[in-house]
Design a protein around this motif. Structure first.
Motif, PDB file in Angstrom:
ATOM      1  N   SER A 130      22.995  58.521 -34.587  1.00 54.55           N
ATOM      2  CA  SER A 130      23.445  58.117 -35.907  1.00 54.55           C
ATOM      3  C   SER A 130      24.242  56.830 -35.822  1.00 54.55           C
ATOM      4  CB  SER A 130      24.314  59.211 -36.520  1.00 54.55           C
ATOM      5  OG  SER A 130      24.851  58.772 -37.744  1.00 54.55           O
ATOM      6  N   VAL A 131      24.031  55.931 -36.766  1.00 51.00           N
ATOM      7  CA  VAL A 131      24.795  54.688 -36.828  1.00 51.00           C
ATOM      8  C   VAL A 131      25.709  54.701 -38.040  1.00 51.00           C
ATOM      9  CG1 VAL A 131      23.121  53.295 -35.576  1.00 51.00           C
ATOM     10  CG2 VAL A 131      22.915  53.524 -38.048  1.00 51.00           C
ATOM     11  N   GLY A 132      25.950  55.875 -38.602  1.00 52.38           N
ATOM     12  CA  GLY A 132      26.798  55.989 -39.769  1.00 52.38           C
ATOM     13  C   GLY A 132      25.985  55.811 -41.033  1.00 52.38           C
ATOM     14  N   PRO A 133      26.666  55.870 -42.179  1.00 51.09           N
ATOM     15  CA  PRO A 133      25.955  55.707 -43.449  1.00 51.09           C
ATOM     16  C   PRO A 133      25.288  54.330 -43.534  1.00 51.09           C
ATOM     17  CG  PRO A 133      28.159  56.572 -43.798  1.00 51.09           C
ATOM     18  CD  PRO A 133      28.066  56.162 -42.362  1.00 51.09           C
ATOM     19  N   VAL A 134      24.033  54.353 -43.917  1.00 48.93           N
ATOM     20  CA  VAL A 134      23.274  53.114 -44.054  1.00 48.93           C
ATOM     21  C   VAL A 134      22.470  53.154 -45.340  1.00 48.93           C
ATOM     22  CG1 VAL A 134      23.027  52.749 -41.559  1.00 48.93           C
ATOM     23  CG2 VAL A 134      21.266  53.998 -42.794  1.00 48.93           C
ATOM     24  N   ARG A 152      29.681  50.549 -43.326  1.00 55.18           N
ATOM     25  CA  ARG A 152      31.068  50.316 -42.935  1.00 55.18           C
ATOM     26  C   ARG A 152      31.426  48.850 -42.763  1.00 55.18           C
ATOM     27  NH1 ARG A 152      29.942  52.295 -37.213  1.00 55.18           N
ATOM     28  NH2 ARG A 152      29.821  50.317 -36.121  1.00 55.18           N
ATOM     29  N   ASP A 153      30.436  48.012 -42.363  1.00 57.04           N
ATOM     30  CA  ASP A 153      30.765  46.602 -42.160  1.00 57.04           C
ATOM     31  C   ASP A 153      29.749  45.637 -42.762  1.00 57.04           C
ATOM     32  OD1 ASP A 153      28.654  46.962 -40.444  1.00 57.04           O
ATOM     33  OD2 ASP A 153      29.734  46.395 -38.626  1.00 57.04           O
ATOM     34  N   GLY A 154      28.715  46.161 -43.402  1.00 54.12           N
ATOM     35  CA  GLY A 154      27.718  45.300 -44.039  1.00 54.12           C
ATOM     36  C   GLY A 154      26.738  44.650 -43.079  1.00 54.12           C
ATOM     37  N   ALA A 155      26.778  45.031 -41.790  1.00 50.04           N
ATOM     38  CA  ALA A 155      25.850  44.455 -40.815  1.00 50.04           C
ATOM     39  C   ALA A 155      24.418  44.848 -41.175  1.00 50.04           C
ATOM     40  CB  ALA A 155      26.185  44.932 -39.409  1.00 50.04           C
ATOM     41  N   VAL A 156      23.476  43.936 -40.934  1.00 53.37           N
ATOM     42  CA  VAL A 156      22.073  44.143 -41.291  1.00 53.37           C
ATOM     43  C   VAL A 156      21.203  44.084 -40.039  1.00 53.37           C
ATOM     44  CG1 VAL A 156      20.127  43.243 -42.616  1.00 53.37           C
ATOM     45  CG2 VAL A 156      22.427  43.148 -43.577  1.00 53.37           C
ATOM     46  N   ALA A 157      20.289  45.035 -39.927  1.00 56.16           N
ATOM     47  CA  ALA A 157      19.264  45.027 -38.882  1.00 56.16           C
ATOM     48  C   ALA A 157      17.913  44.955 -39.585  1.00 56.16           C
ATOM     49  CB  ALA A 157      19.358  46.278 -38.026  1.00 56.16           C
ATOM     50  N   THR A 158      16.988  44.184 -39.029  1.00 55.69           N
ATOM     51  CA  THR A 158      15.675  44.035 -39.645  1.00 55.69           C
ATOM     52  C   THR A 158      14.572  44.242 -38.616  1.00 55.69           C
ATOM     53  OG1 THR A 158      15.616  41.649 -39.254  1.00 55.69           O
ATOM     54  CG2 THR A 158      16.522  42.389 -41.372  1.00 55.69           C
ATOM     55  N   SER A 159      13.409  44.598 -39.117  1.00 54.08           N
ATOM     56  CA  SER A 159      12.228  44.741 -38.290  1.00 54.08           C
ATOM     57  C   SER A 159      11.021  44.321 -39.124  1.00 54.08           C
ATOM     58  CB  SER A 159      12.066  46.192 -37.840  1.00 54.08           C
ATOM     59  OG  SER A 159      10.852  46.364 -37.147  1.00 54.08           O
ATOM     60  N   SER A 160      10.103  43.612 -38.492  1.00 52.49           N
ATOM     61  CA  SER A 160       8.909  43.157 -39.188  1.00 52.49           C
ATOM     62  C   SER A 160       7.711  43.267 -38.259  1.00 52.49           C
ATOM     63  CB  SER A 160       9.091  41.710 -39.636  1.00 52.49           C
ATOM     64  OG  SER A 160       7.903  41.228 -40.233  1.00 52.49           O
ATOM     65  N   THR A 161       6.641  43.885 -38.748  1.00 53.25           N
ATOM     66  CA  THR A 161       5.409  44.004 -37.977  1.00 53.25           C
ATOM     67  C   THR A 161       4.243  43.547 -38.838  1.00 53.25           C
ATOM     68  OG1 THR A 161       6.226  45.869 -36.684  1.00 53.25           O
ATOM     69  CG2 THR A 161       3.840  45.610 -36.806  1.00 53.25           C
ATOM     70  N   ASP A 162       3.400  42.698 -38.272  1.00 53.38           N
ATOM     71  CA  ASP A 162       2.169  42.259 -38.918  1.00 53.38           C
ATOM     72  C   ASP A 162       1.016  42.551 -37.969  1.00 53.38           C
ATOM     73  OD1 ASP A 162       3.244  41.075 -41.332  1.00 53.38           O
ATOM     74  OD2 ASP A 162       4.101  39.555 -40.014  1.00 53.38           O
ATOM     75  N   ARG A 163       0.011  43.248 -38.477  1.00 51.86           N
ATOM     76  CA  ARG A 163      -1.155  43.597 -37.667  1.00 51.86           C
ATOM     77  C   ARG A 163      -2.391  43.119 -38.401  1.00 51.86           C
ATOM     78  NH1 ARG A 163      -2.547  49.310 -34.745  1.00 51.86           N
ATOM     79  NH2 ARG A 163      -4.789  49.012 -34.649  1.00 51.86           N
ATOM     80  N   SER A 208       8.820  41.636 -34.691  1.00 50.97           N
ATOM     81  CA  SER A 208      10.126  41.051 -34.383  1.00 50.97           C
ATOM     82  C   SER A 208      11.210  41.962 -34.928  1.00 50.97           C
ATOM     83  CB  SER A 208      10.252  39.646 -34.967  1.00 50.97           C
ATOM     84  OG  SER A 208      10.187  39.695 -36.369  1.00 50.97           O
ATOM     85  N   ARG A 209      12.318  42.034 -34.192  1.00 49.08           N
ATOM     86  CA  ARG A 209      13.439  42.880 -34.585  1.00 49.08           C
ATOM     87  C   ARG A 209      14.730  42.116 -34.373  1.00 49.08           C
ATOM     88  NH1 ARG A 209      11.102  48.097 -31.545  1.00 49.08           N
ATOM     89  NH2 ARG A 209       9.713  48.736 -33.207  1.00 49.08           N
ATOM     90  N   THR A 210      15.660  42.312 -35.278  1.00 47.28           N
ATOM     91  CA  THR A 210      17.012  41.782 -35.143  1.00 47.28           C
ATOM     92  C   THR A 210      17.967  42.944 -35.327  1.00 47.28           C
ATOM     93  OG1 THR A 210      16.324  39.646 -36.033  1.00 47.28           O
ATOM     94  CG2 THR A 210      18.686  40.105 -36.012  1.00 47.28           C
ATOM     95  N   GLY A 211      18.834  43.167 -34.352  1.00 50.87           N
ATOM     96  CA  GLY A 211      19.765  44.285 -34.404  1.00 50.87           C
ATOM     97  C   GLY A 211      21.004  43.957 -35.214  1.00 50.87           C
ATOM     98  N   PHE A 212      21.880  44.944 -35.378  1.00 51.29           N
ATOM     99  CA  PHE A 212      23.113  44.770 -36.139  1.00 51.29           C
ATOM    100  C   PHE A 212      23.982  43.655 -35.564  1.00 51.29           C
ATOM    101  CE2 PHE A 212      22.295  49.320 -37.288  1.00 51.29           C
ATOM    102  CZ  PHE A 212      22.147  49.105 -38.651  1.00 51.29           C
ATOM    103  N   ALA A 213      23.920  43.444 -34.260  1.00 47.64           N
ATOM    104  CA  ALA A 213      24.735  42.410 -33.613  1.00 47.64           C
ATOM    105  C   ALA A 213      24.060  41.037 -33.644  1.00 47.64           C
ATOM    106  CB  ALA A 213      25.040  42.803 -32.170  1.00 47.64           C
ATOM    107  N   GLY A 214      22.862  40.947 -34.220  1.00 50.24           N
ATOM    108  CA  GLY A 214      22.169  39.666 -34.321  1.00 50.24           C
ATOM    109  C   GLY A 214      21.255  39.340 -33.153  1.00 50.24           C
TER     110      GLY A 214
END
Length: 173
Positions: free
Chosen positions: A22-26, A51-62, A74-80
């Motif tokens: 768990s990464v907390g409420p999202v 809790r801090d507004g950090a954003v993680a993203t993921s994108s897949t194109d097939r 491509s993926r970007t985690g909460f820490a960038g």
């Protein structure tokens, strides 16, 4: 025909396995777009940590090709920190070949090459990862044979994870 699906944060939370960390409420949004006529699929996910507004993203194109498919993730985690994977699979008369590149969040890059070949009673699958210098990092070989109602599977791996913390097993077969 084009199909677009949006998944709410509640559905995302309910679909999360009970054993996931768990990464907390999202709050999250996932958009999936399929176009069977064009042979394309895309999935874009954005997760915002409350809790801090950090954003993680993921994108897949097939994309389907005449002889297989290509996939870019491509993926970007909460820490960038970012990671990516470019993959291509090409059908052959007896299976497929695969190639691609992987970049980990720590910046290390790897090349991927492999194949799967049908045999008279099963298949063999081989995959190798090479580092940025072209040196082989790991090799995985799998052979499956069926005879007399029995299935025999033999898997070998050479490289740093061979027999280590995971007992020579990977998450994927």
């Amino acid at each position: 025909m084009r199909i677009t699906i949006a998944i709410s944060a509640l559905a995302f939370h309910l679909a999360t396995p009970a054993f996931a960390q768990s990464v907390g409420p999202v709050s999250s949004t996932t958009t999936i777009t399929r176009d069977p006529d064009a042979g394309t699929f895309s999935r874009d996910t954005s997760v915002t940590r409350a809790r801090d507004g950090a954003v993680a993203t993921s994108s897949t194109d097939r994309t389907r090709t005449e002889t297989g498919f290509t996939s870019d993730t491509s993926r970007t985690g909460f820490a960038g920190r970012t990671a990516s994977r470019d993959y291509e699979r090409t059908r052959t008369a007896s299976g497929y070949t695969e190639s691609g590149s992987i970049t980990r969040p720590n910046g290390r890059s790897y090349g991927l090459n492999g194949s799967r070949v049908r045999t008279d009673n099963g298949f063999t699958r081989d995959r190798a990862l090479t580092n940025a210098d072209g040196a082989t990092v790991t090799i995985r070989n799998v052979a499956v044979a069926r005879a007399d109602g029995q299935v025999t599977r033999t898997a070998t791996r050479t490289g740093p994870r061979s027999g280590g913390r995971h007992g020579g097993r990977s998450r994927r077969g």
